[in-house]
Design a protein around this motif. Structure first.
Motif, mmCIF file in Angstrom:
data_model
loop_
_atom_site.group_PDB
_atom_site.id
_atom_site.type_symbol
_atom_site.label_atom_id
_atom_site.label_comp_id
_atom_site.label_asym_id
_atom_site.label_seq_id
_atom_site.Cartn_x
_atom_site.Cartn_y
_atom_site.Cartn_z
ATOM 1 N N ARG A 1 -3.400 -2.620 -1.662
ATOM 2 C CA ARG A 1 -2.070 -3.220 -1.769
ATOM 3 C C ARG A 1 -1.524 -3.114 -3.177
ATOM 4 O O ARG A 1 -0.342 -2.828 -3.377
ATOM 5 C CB ARG A 1 -2.113 -4.695 -1.363
ATOM 6 N N GLY A 2 -2.378 -3.333 -4.189
ATOM 7 C CA GLY A 2 -1.826 -3.430 -5.532
ATOM 8 C C GLY A 2 -2.596 -2.760 -6.638
ATOM 9 O O GLY A 2 -2.185 -2.816 -7.795
ATOM 10 N N ALA A 3 -3.754 -2.118 -6.353
ATOM 11 C CA ALA A 3 -4.565 -1.417 -7.355
ATOM 12 C C ALA A 3 -5.119 -2.359 -8.414
ATOM 13 O O ALA A 3 -5.251 -1.995 -9.581
ATOM 14 C CB ALA A 3 -3.782 -0.276 -7.998
ATOM 15 N N TYR A 4 -5.469 -3.587 -8.019
ATOM 16 C CA TYR A 4 -6.173 -4.505 -8.906
ATOM 17 C C TYR A 4 -7.347 -5.104 -8.150
ATOM 18 O O TYR A 4 -7.364 -5.143 -6.918
ATOM 19 C CB TYR A 4 -5.252 -5.611 -9.449
ATOM 20 N N PRO B 1 -15.697 -3.282 -5.578
ATOM 21 C CA PRO B 1 -16.494 -4.033 -4.586
ATOM 22 C C PRO B 1 -15.770 -4.064 -3.240
ATOM 23 O O PRO B 1 -14.546 -4.242 -3.180
ATOM 24 C CB PRO B 1 -16.598 -5.429 -5.207
ATOM 25 N N PHE B 2 -16.512 -3.889 -2.167
ATOM 26 C CA PHE B 2 -15.920 -3.786 -0.843
ATOM 27 C C PHE B 2 -14.978 -4.947 -0.506
ATOM 28 O O PHE B 2 -13.914 -4.721 0.093
ATOM 29 C CB PHE B 2 -17.017 -3.670 0.219
ATOM 30 N N PRO B 3 -15.291 -6.210 -0.860
ATOM 31 C CA PRO B 3 -14.380 -7.304 -0.498
ATOM 32 C C PRO B 3 -12.985 -7.170 -1.101
ATOM 33 O O PRO B 3 -12.049 -7.817 -0.622
ATOM 34 C CB PRO B 3 -15.101 -8.545 -1.047
ATOM 35 N N TYR B 4 -12.842 -6.347 -2.153
ATOM 36 C CA TYR B 4 -11.535 -6.212 -2.801
ATOM 37 C C TYR B 4 -10.806 -4.939 -2.398
ATOM 38 O O TYR B 4 -9.745 -4.634 -2.958
ATOM 39 C CB TYR B 4 -11.703 -6.258 -4.325
ATOM 40 N N LEU B 5 -11.344 -4.202 -1.443
ATOM 41 C CA LEU B 5 -10.760 -2.916 -1.098
ATOM 42 C C LEU B 5 -9.343 -3.060 -0.564
ATOM 43 O O LEU B 5 -8.429 -2.328 -0.962
ATOM 44 C CB LEU B 5 -11.646 -2.201 -0.078
ATOM 45 N N GLN B 6 -9.114 -4.007 0.330
ATOM 46 C CA GLN B 6 -7.769 -4.186 0.875
ATOM 47 C C GLN B 6 -6.798 -4.666 -0.195
ATOM 48 O O GLN B 6 -5.639 -4.238 -0.227
ATOM 49 C CB GLN B 6 -7.802 -5.164 2.044
ATOM 50 N N VAL B 7 -7.253 -5.552 -1.062
ATOM 51 C CA VAL B 7 -6.412 -5.999 -2.176
ATOM 52 C C VAL B 7 -6.056 -4.806 -3.056
ATOM 53 O O VAL B 7 -4.903 -4.640 -3.473
ATOM 54 C CB VAL B 7 -7.136 -7.083 -2.998
ATOM 55 N N PHE B 8 -7.036 -3.963 -3.321
ATOM 56 C CA PHE B 8 -6.777 -2.786 -4.156
ATOM 57 C C PHE B 8 -5.759 -1.863 -3.501
ATOM 58 O O PHE B 8 -4.855 -1.344 -4.165
ATOM 59 C CB PHE B 8 -8.076 -2.025 -4.419
ATOM 60 N N PRO C 1 0.820 -1.214 0.000
ATOM 61 C CA PRO C 1 0.000 0.000 0.000
ATOM 62 C C PRO C 1 0.854 1.265 0.000
ATOM 63 O O PRO C 1 1.928 1.303 0.602
ATOM 64 C CB PRO C 1 -0.798 -0.107 1.306
ATOM 65 N N ASN C 2 0.376 2.283 -0.672
ATOM 66 C CA ASN C 2 1.071 3.561 -0.705
ATOM 67 C C ASN C 2 0.043 4.667 -0.904
ATOM 68 O O ASN C 2 -1.159 4.409 -1.011
ATOM 69 C CB ASN C 2 2.143 3.572 -1.806
ATOM 70 N N SER C 3 0.503 5.902 -0.950
ATOM 71 C CA SER C 3 -0.423 7.036 -1.035
ATOM 72 C C SER C 3 -1.241 7.005 -2.322
ATOM 73 O O SER C 3 -2.400 7.450 -2.343
ATOM 74 C CB SER C 3 0.350 8.356 -0.936
ATOM 75 N N ILE C 4 -0.658 6.477 -3.399
ATOM 76 C CA ILE C 4 -1.374 6.455 -4.685
ATOM 77 C C ILE C 4 -2.483 5.408 -4.659
ATOM 78 O O ILE C 4 -3.623 5.688 -5.043
ATOM 79 C CB ILE C 4 -0.385 6.190 -5.841
ATOM 80 N N THR C 5 -2.179 4.199 -4.206
ATOM 81 C CA THR C 5 -3.228 3.176 -4.161
ATOM 82 C C THR C 5 -4.327 3.570 -3.187
ATOM 83 O O THR C 5 -5.515 3.320 -3.435
ATOM 84 C CB THR C 5 -2.650 1.802 -3.792
#
Length: 561
Positions: A199-202, A190-197, A174-178
């Protein structure tokens, strides 16, 4: 930083969204939980590049920001400057999205939006800033939500190389951009993918619940211009590119077990000219391994209309950047594509098709360096019994392993017994491939892509305060006679026109000439076999008629930039 006045037209929707919040998108679900009726169409739009500093009647040499051009013909134009190095004025991006709102928003099922929603960093006197980039992305996202998301239409954005600062550079998250884009795109993720996003913006979205998904990849972690990552190095399992493909494999395996189909989308297309060598190998192998689950690959970035293939022969245990689907040669992209097409099988057998994946690259909205464009895809929404197929059954894992070299370049046994290679992804390239001649990517059935219509602005140089640009049909992939019901066959209860008649030029609104200029490819569908046949036709076109059409569409009548 640009003035608030300059952003007024574009950001007015963002203010409204702040005051009256729209609900996060819930794909194809109404309050009654009744599934939404499918239209069998979706939009692919990419590379808008809105520029708050664009000014009409300025010099292209200043990125259309200031000064008068020495010659009037080199002045920037009111709605954007075609075939230039300048980005889009807000007038053009607003006009494009407003056109889609009025003409297409009620005709499509979802939107694949593949990035670059900020200007290029091409003016040293007006350097970009992170806040400008985020403001531009926030404005475009707000308008996309208002036009599509508020109607319950899923919108799936991807991160572009110009959506980050500095451009092309993105450290592992995770960083300021993601984190910032997790906020900007909150209606779409979708909320279930928020933490994944974060971390990696996917992430992934089920655009037709339990049946069809779109996976949005962050190609910045594959892009070889991003010098702060390791490029899927086999020695570094925690490299963000490796972590993303590990995640992608899990998603594809899960969707496959659920008997679902998947579109993969992203900004930078997968080619040796764009990806780190090891990322290219991993992406290609994963795509081929799940060929029965992936119906297509859609990307942007290149601003050039074209397609190419990922092939089994591209896979080596020691990746070589000169080996692959798109190589850079002195002839440029067009000549490279024809060279690659000439190596395709002339009469592909069923087993030959196992070894290919098709990548489609859409042209851009920004008229840099060509003309504003977007695509409307159609896909098969017939019920399984209507298309002659048995009701869905859970797929069984394939036991078949292919006989090509796939990872066998050199002495693989020796490599994989060494400490350097053992337990790395390079020594797992011999896993079974899930290729199936009866899958939607190979045979026309439910969710098979059928074709697309490409629209573009041909009068951008003449558009002014009183005459807005006009989006017109540039070409279709379909045969012209498929645009209308067959009078010799009994029609289904509701015949679905691939393209609504009002969106066709007069010459196509009635059944007529099958050889119309608008339909040169005459593809019955967009299966892998159909793309290979088109590639061979382009390679073998001794008369050059079809080849000239293909080149014209790539560069919109101009030369390659």
């Amino acid at each position: 930083m640009f003035s608030p006045t300059a952003l007024l037209l574009f950001l007015v929707g963002a203010v409204v969204e702040t005051v009256v919040s729209s609900p996060a998108q819930v794909p194809f679900q109404l309050e009654s939980s009744k599934p939404r009726k499918l239209h069998g169409r979706f939009l692919h739009i990419t590379d808008m590049h809105p520029d708050p500093h664009y000014a009409a009647h300025t010099a292209e040499s200043t990125a259309c920001h200031r000064k008068k051009a020495k010659k009037k013909k080199n002045d920037s134009r009111y709605y954007g400057t075609p075939y230039s190095d300048c980005d889009s004025p807000f007038r053009l991006t607003n006009h494009t999205l407003d056109f889609l709102k009025e003409n297409w928003a009620h005709e499509i099922d979802f939107v694949i939006w593949t990035g670059d929603n900020a200007r290029h960093d091409n003016d040293h006197k007006l350097p970009r800033t992170p806040s400008e980039i985020y403001d531009l992305n926030r404005a475009v996202a707000s308008k996309m939500q208002r036009i599509f998301g508020s109607r319950g239409i899923p919108v799936i954005p991807s991160l572009g190389n110009n959506d980050v600062w500095p451009h092309n550079i993105l450290i592992p998250g995770p960083n300021s951009i993601t984190n910032e884009y997790a906020s900007i795109w909150s209606p779409f993720i979708p909320f279930p993918y928020l933490q994944v996003f974060q971390r990696g913006a996917y992430y992934t979205v089920e655009v037709v619940p339990d049946e069809l998904a779109v996976i949005s990849l962050n190609t910045m972690y594959f892009y070889d211009s991003n010098k702060v990552v390791s490029g899927c190095a086999f020695k570094e399992p925690n490299d963000p590119g490796n972590l993303q493909i590990d995640w992608l494999e899990v998603q594809l395996e899960t969707y496959r077990n659920r008997n679902m189909q998947v579109w993969i989308s992203g900004h930078v297309p997968p080619s040796p000219g764009n990806y780190f060598p090891e990322c290219y190998v991993r992406y290609t192998e994963t795509s081929l391994r799940y060929q029965d689950t992936i119906v297509g690959h859609l990307f942007g970035h290149m601003n050039v209309d074209h397609f190419f293939f990922l092939e089994a022969d591209d896979l080596k245990i020691v990746p070589d950047k000169e080996n692959g689907a798109i190589r850079t040669n002195q002839g440029g992209l067009f000549e490279t594509l024809l060279e690659d097409f000439s190596a395709l099988p002339k009469s592909p057998k069923t087993s030959d098709l196992d070894d290919y994946v098709v990548v489609n690259v859409g042209p851009s909205v920004v008229p840099n360096p060509y003309l504003p464009s977007f695509r409307i895809f159609t896909y098969n929404i017939s019920e399984p019994t209507e298309s002659g197929l048995a009701p869905k059954k859970k797929k069984k894992p394939s036991k078949r392993k292919h006989g090509h070299r796939r990872g066998n370049e050199g002495n693989k046994t020796h490599h994989c017994q060494s400490e350097e290679y053992a337990d790395t992804w390079r020594c797992h390239l011999d896993r079974p491939w899930y290729s199936d001649e009866n899958s939607p990517s190979r045979r026309n059935q439910r969710f098979t892509p059928l074709g697309y219509a490409q629209y573009y602005v041909s009068n951008l140089h003449r558009a002014n305060k009183t005459h807005a640009p006009e989006f017109k049909l540039e070409y279709l992939t379909y045969p012209a006679d498929s645009l209308h019901p067959d009078p010799n066959q009994e029609l289904p209860k509701e015949f679905l026109y691939p393209i609504p008649l009002r969106h066709l030029p007069d010459a196509l609104r009635e059944p007529g000439d099958a050889k119309t200029k608008y339909a040169p490819y005459r593809m019955t569908d967009l299966t892998i076999g159909s793309w290979i046949r088109l590639g061979r036709q382009l390679a073998d076109d001794k008369g050059n008629k079809l080849r000239k059409k293909f080149r014209k569409y790539m560069y919109m009548g101009r030369e390659e930039e």
